[in-house]
Write an enzyme that holds these catalytic residues in place. Structure first.
Site, mmCIF file in Angstrom:
data_model
loop_
_atom_site.group_PDB
_atom_site.id
_atom_site.type_symbol
_atom_site.label_atom_id
_atom_site.label_comp_id
_atom_site.label_asym_id
_atom_site.label_seq_id
_atom_site.Cartn_x
_atom_site.Cartn_y
_atom_site.Cartn_z
ATOM 1 N N SER A 147 43.381 3.168 90.380
ATOM 2 C CA SER A 147 42.932 4.300 91.196
ATOM 3 C C SER A 147 41.550 4.721 90.732
ATOM 4 O O SER A 147 41.117 4.356 89.640
ATOM 5 C CB SER A 147 43.907 5.479 91.091
ATOM 6 O OG SER A 147 45.053 5.262 91.867
ATOM 7 N N ILE A 188 43.230 3.917 85.618
ATOM 8 C CA ILE A 188 42.566 4.849 86.517
ATOM 9 C C ILE A 188 41.143 5.153 86.058
ATOM 10 O O ILE A 188 40.857 5.140 84.864
ATOM 11 C CB ILE A 188 43.391 6.158 86.665
ATOM 12 C CG1 ILE A 188 42.812 7.066 87.753
ATOM 13 C CG2 ILE A 188 43.553 6.867 85.338
ATOM 14 C CD1 ILE A 188 43.724 8.187 88.198
ATOM 15 N N CYS A 189 40.282 5.373 87.031
ATOM 16 C CA CYS A 189 38.918 5.844 86.820
ATOM 17 C C CYS A 189 38.073 4.792 86.089
ATOM 18 O O CYS A 189 37.858 3.713 86.600
ATOM 19 C CB CYS A 189 38.952 7.188 86.097
ATOM 20 S SG CYS A 189 37.440 8.144 86.215
ATOM 21 N N HIS A 190 37.609 5.078 84.871
ATOM 22 C CA HIS A 190 36.801 4.147 84.089
ATOM 23 C C HIS A 190 37.645 3.161 83.277
ATOM 24 O O HIS A 190 37.109 2.245 82.649
ATOM 25 C CB HIS A 190 35.878 4.918 83.135
ATOM 26 C CG HIS A 190 34.750 5.617 83.814
ATOM 27 N ND1 HIS A 190 34.918 6.804 84.496
ATOM 28 C CD2 HIS A 190 33.442 5.301 83.919
ATOM 29 C CE1 HIS A 190 33.764 7.188 84.989
ATOM 30 N NE2 HIS A 190 32.839 6.300 84.656
#
Length: 184
Positions: free
Chosen positions: A165, A111-113
């Site tokens: 995500s 998720i994210c980075h």
């Protein structure tokens, strides 16, 4: 929600810079589904999470990345935070650990980075992914098909399922999907 009874799930993080909610929410989802989460890092001791840029809680490390492999787990979760994957992608043991899940065709959720670590492991080529928007160019340059969607589940025959995500707001969908995927 699917059951993860008897399933051991690795959470790979750096010594600091983990986005706390991106660690704690998936962790709770794995526990609530009956799974056994384990915190894997590059060093023994504790890791420091952050709420964006503010220091938050510390968490005890269960195992060190150099001492484990995908054979020890049923799935891998890569929490975000800017500093977390940026550190992990410079650590050969962490990169090898993440790559071992792809070599073993075991599911991975990022998720994210967090996909930065996967870029370094060279496992996103020809995969459909999402992430925090600033990673778009890095992921495309690594051969991924980047899209701006809440949740992307990329399945392929004989390869790891990859769930991605974009951000903390996507956690409900991310957590539900990773539990369902890790249950199979």
């Amino acid at each position: 929600m699917a059951a993860l009874t008897g399933r051991k799930i690795a959470f790979l993080v750096a010594p600091e810079g983990i986005e706390q909610v991106e660690l704690t929410e998936p962790w709770k989802s794995v526990e609530q589904a009956g799974g056994q989460p384990e915190l894997v890092s590059t060093e023994e001791g504790e890791v420091r999470a952050f709420n964006h840029l503010d220091p938050a809680d510390t968490f005890p490390v269960d195992r060190v990345a150099d001492a484990v492999s995908a054979a020890d787990y049923d799935g891998l979760v890569l929490p975000g935070g800017v500093a977390n994957p940026d550190f992990l992608r410079t650590d050969p043991g962490a990169v090898a650990f993440a790559k071992s899940f792809f070599d073993a065709a075991k599911p991975v959720a990022a998720i994210c980075h967090a996909p930065w670590t996967l870029v370094e492991a060279d496992v996103v080529r020809s995969r459909r992914v999402t992430s925090w928007p600033s990673l778009r160019t890095d992921l495309r340059n690594a051969g991924a098909d980047w899209v701006d969607e809440q949740l992307v589940v990329d399945r392929g025959e004989g390869v790891s399922t990859l769930l991605t995500s974009r951000k903390p707001d996507d956690l409900p969908a991310f957590c539900e999907a990773l539990v369902d995927e890790f249950a199979h």
